[in-house]
Motif scaffolding. Structure first.
Motif, PDB file in Angstrom:
ATOM      1  N   SER A 116      24.596  19.790   3.239  1.00  0.00           N
ATOM      2  CA  SER A 116      23.691  20.462   2.303  1.00  0.00           C
ATOM      3  C   SER A 116      23.689  21.970   2.558  1.00  0.00           C
ATOM      4  N   ASN A 117      23.068  22.702   1.670  1.00  0.00           N
ATOM      5  CA  ASN A 117      23.001  24.158   1.782  1.00  0.00           C
ATOM      6  C   ASN A 117      21.635  24.579   2.304  1.00  0.00           C
ATOM      7  N   GLY A 118      21.567  25.784   2.880  1.00  0.00           N
ATOM      8  CA  GLY A 118      20.278  26.218   3.399  1.00  0.00           C
ATOM      9  C   GLY A 118      20.260  27.682   3.778  1.00  0.00           C
ATOM     10  N   ILE A 136      20.380  33.709   7.549  1.00  0.00           N
ATOM     11  CA  ILE A 136      20.137  34.605   6.418  1.00  0.00           C
ATOM     12  C   ILE A 136      18.788  34.260   5.778  1.00  0.00           C
ATOM     13  N   ASN A 137      18.068  35.288   5.318  1.00  0.00           N
ATOM     14  CA  ASN A 137      16.753  35.019   4.735  1.00  0.00           C
ATOM     15  C   ASN A 137      16.870  34.587   3.280  1.00  0.00           C
ATOM     16  N   LEU A 138      15.726  34.264   2.686  1.00  0.00           N
ATOM     17  CA  LEU A 138      15.724  33.728   1.321  1.00  0.00           C
ATOM     18  C   LEU A 138      16.366  34.698   0.331  1.00  0.00           C
ATOM     19  N   GLY A 160      26.216  27.803   3.695  1.00  0.00           N
ATOM     20  CA  GLY A 160      26.974  26.564   3.560  1.00  0.00           C
ATOM     21  C   GLY A 160      27.749  26.529   2.266  1.00  0.00           C
ATOM     22  N   THR A 161      27.521  27.518   1.427  1.00  0.00           N
ATOM     23  CA  THR A 161      28.168  27.716   0.118  1.00  0.00           C
ATOM     24  C   THR A 161      27.829  26.622  -0.883  1.00  0.00           C
ATOM     25  N   GLY A 169      14.200  16.199   3.759  1.00  0.00           N
ATOM     26  CA  GLY A 169      13.485  17.244   4.493  1.00  0.00           C
ATOM     27  C   GLY A 169      13.667  18.628   3.917  1.00  0.00           C
ATOM     28  N   ALA A 170      14.031  19.587   4.791  1.00  0.00           N
ATOM     29  CA  ALA A 170      14.166  20.988   4.403  1.00  0.00           C
ATOM     30  C   ALA A 170      15.270  21.193   3.372  1.00  0.00           C
ATOM     31  N   ALA A 171      16.278  20.334   3.391  1.00  0.00           N
ATOM     32  CA  ALA A 171      17.358  20.462   2.406  1.00  0.00           C
ATOM     33  C   ALA A 171      16.814  20.336   0.989  1.00  0.00           C
ATOM     34  N   LEU A 172      15.855  19.442   0.805  1.00  0.00           N
ATOM     35  CA  LEU A 172      15.252  19.265  -0.519  1.00  0.00           C
ATOM     36  C   LEU A 172      14.300  20.401  -0.858  1.00  0.00           C
ATOM     37  N   SER A 173      13.558  20.882   0.127  1.00  0.00           N
ATOM     38  CA  SER A 173      12.605  21.969  -0.148  1.00  0.00           C
ATOM     39  C   SER A 173      13.309  23.270  -0.489  1.00  0.00           C
ATOM     40  N   GLN A 174      14.542  23.453  -0.016  1.00  0.00           N
ATOM     41  CA  GLN A 174      15.304  24.671  -0.307  1.00  0.00           C
ATOM     42  C   GLN A 174      16.277  24.491  -1.470  1.00  0.00           C
TER      43      GLN A 174
END
Length: 239
Positions: A114-116, A125-127, A178-179, A195-200
Motif C-alpha cells: 500500500s501507499n503512505g 515525507i509529510n502529507l 510507495g508510488t 489500518g493506516a493504509a485505509l485512513s491515508q
C-alpha cells in the motif's frame, strides 16, 4: 464492444496489481527498489501491447480522466472504465493476498504494497509533500500517455515510452510514498492492509486524479493540433 473494453480494463488492472504490487510484497528483499520499479514498467509495457488495441490499456482512473478531459472518450466510457479498473485492482489484490498467505512468516497487514506518508513513508515525507509528489508523478505518466497516443489505443511503439515512464516514476516515488499514480492500484492493497493504509487512502485517490487532470490541460497547450471534436469522433469509432 463496451463489454470487451470493460473486461480488458478489469483484467489488465488485475494483472498490473498482482504482478507489480506482488513484486513489492513477495520479492522486495530479492530485487530491491529498482526491481520493483522495473516490474511496474515492464508489466504495463506488456499489457499495453496485449490490451492497447482493445481498450487503450488505461488500467488507471487518472489516465482515463486525462483521456476524458482531452475529449478522446465520452463520460459513459470513462465511468465504465473506472468501475472496471477499481474492481480489477481489488481482485488483483485479493489474488495476491491469497498467494501471500501461503508464504510462511510473510506479514500481510499494515503495508501489503500500500501507499503512505509520514511514518508509512521510507523517507517520512509529510502529507503536503506526498500530495505534491503524487500530483507531479502522475502528471508525467498521463502526459506521456496523451502525447504518444493519437487516439485511444496504444499502437506501434507507443507502449515503450509509457512503460519506461512508469518505471522512472517508481524509481523516484517508491521511497516517498510507495508510488501510487493510480487510484485503482492503491485501493486494492489498502483494503487488505487495513489500518493506516485505509485512513491515508484518500490522498492516493485524489492526488493522482488532480495530476491526471493537470496533465490533460497541459497537453492541450503543448499539442494543440488535435481538436476536441475530431478526437471525440475518433475515440467513439475506436471504442
Amino acid at each position: 464492444m463496451q463489454t470487451r473494453t470493460a473486461v480488458s480494463e478489469f483484467l489488465g488492472t488485475l494483472l498490473l496489481v498482482f504482478f507489480a504490487v506482488g513484486a513489492a510484497v513477495l520479492c522486495v528483499e530479492y530485487i530491491g527498489t529498482v526491481g520493483i520499479a522495473l516490474a511496474f514498467g515492464f508489466v504495463l509495457l506488456a499489457l499495453a501491447y496485449a490490451l492497447g488495441p482493445i481498450s487503450g490499456c488505461h488500467l488507471n482512473p487518472a489516465v482515463t480522466l486525462g483521456m476524458l478531459t482531452a475529449r478522446r472518450i465520452d463520460v459513459r466510457t470513462a465511468v465504465t472504465y473506472w468501475i472496471a479498473q477499481f474492481l480489477g485492482g481489488i481482485a488483483g489484490a485479493a489474488l495476491l493476498f491469497l498467494l501471500a498467505k501461503q508464504v510462511p512468516g510473510l506479514k500481510t497487514s499494515g503495508k501489503f504494497g500500500s501507499n503512505g506518508y509520514g511514518s508509512r513513508s521510507d523517507v517520512h515525507i509529510n502529507l503536503g509533500g506526498a500530495f505534491l509528489a503524487e500530483i507531479v508523478l502522475t502528471f508525467l505518466l498521463v502526459f506521456v500517455v496523451l502525447a504518444v497516443t493519437h487516439k485511444v489505443a496504444v499502437v506501434g511503439f507507443d507502449g515503450l515510452p509509457i512503460g519506461i515512464s512508469l518505471a522512472v516514476i517508481h524509481l523516484v516515488g517508491i521511497p516517498l510514498t510507495g508510488t501510487s499514480v493510480n487510484p485503482a492500484r492503491s485501493l486494492g492493497p489498502a483494503l487488505f492492509a487495513g489500518g493506516a493504509a485505509l485512513s491515508q487512502l484518500w490522498l492516493f485517490i485524489v492526488a493522482p486524479l488532480v495530476g491526471g487532470l493537470l496533465a490533460a490541460l497541459a497537453h492541450r497547450l503543448t499539442h494543440p493540433s488535435m481538436r476536441g471534436g475530431e478526437a471525440t469522433a475518433e475515440a467513439t469509432a475506436e471504442v
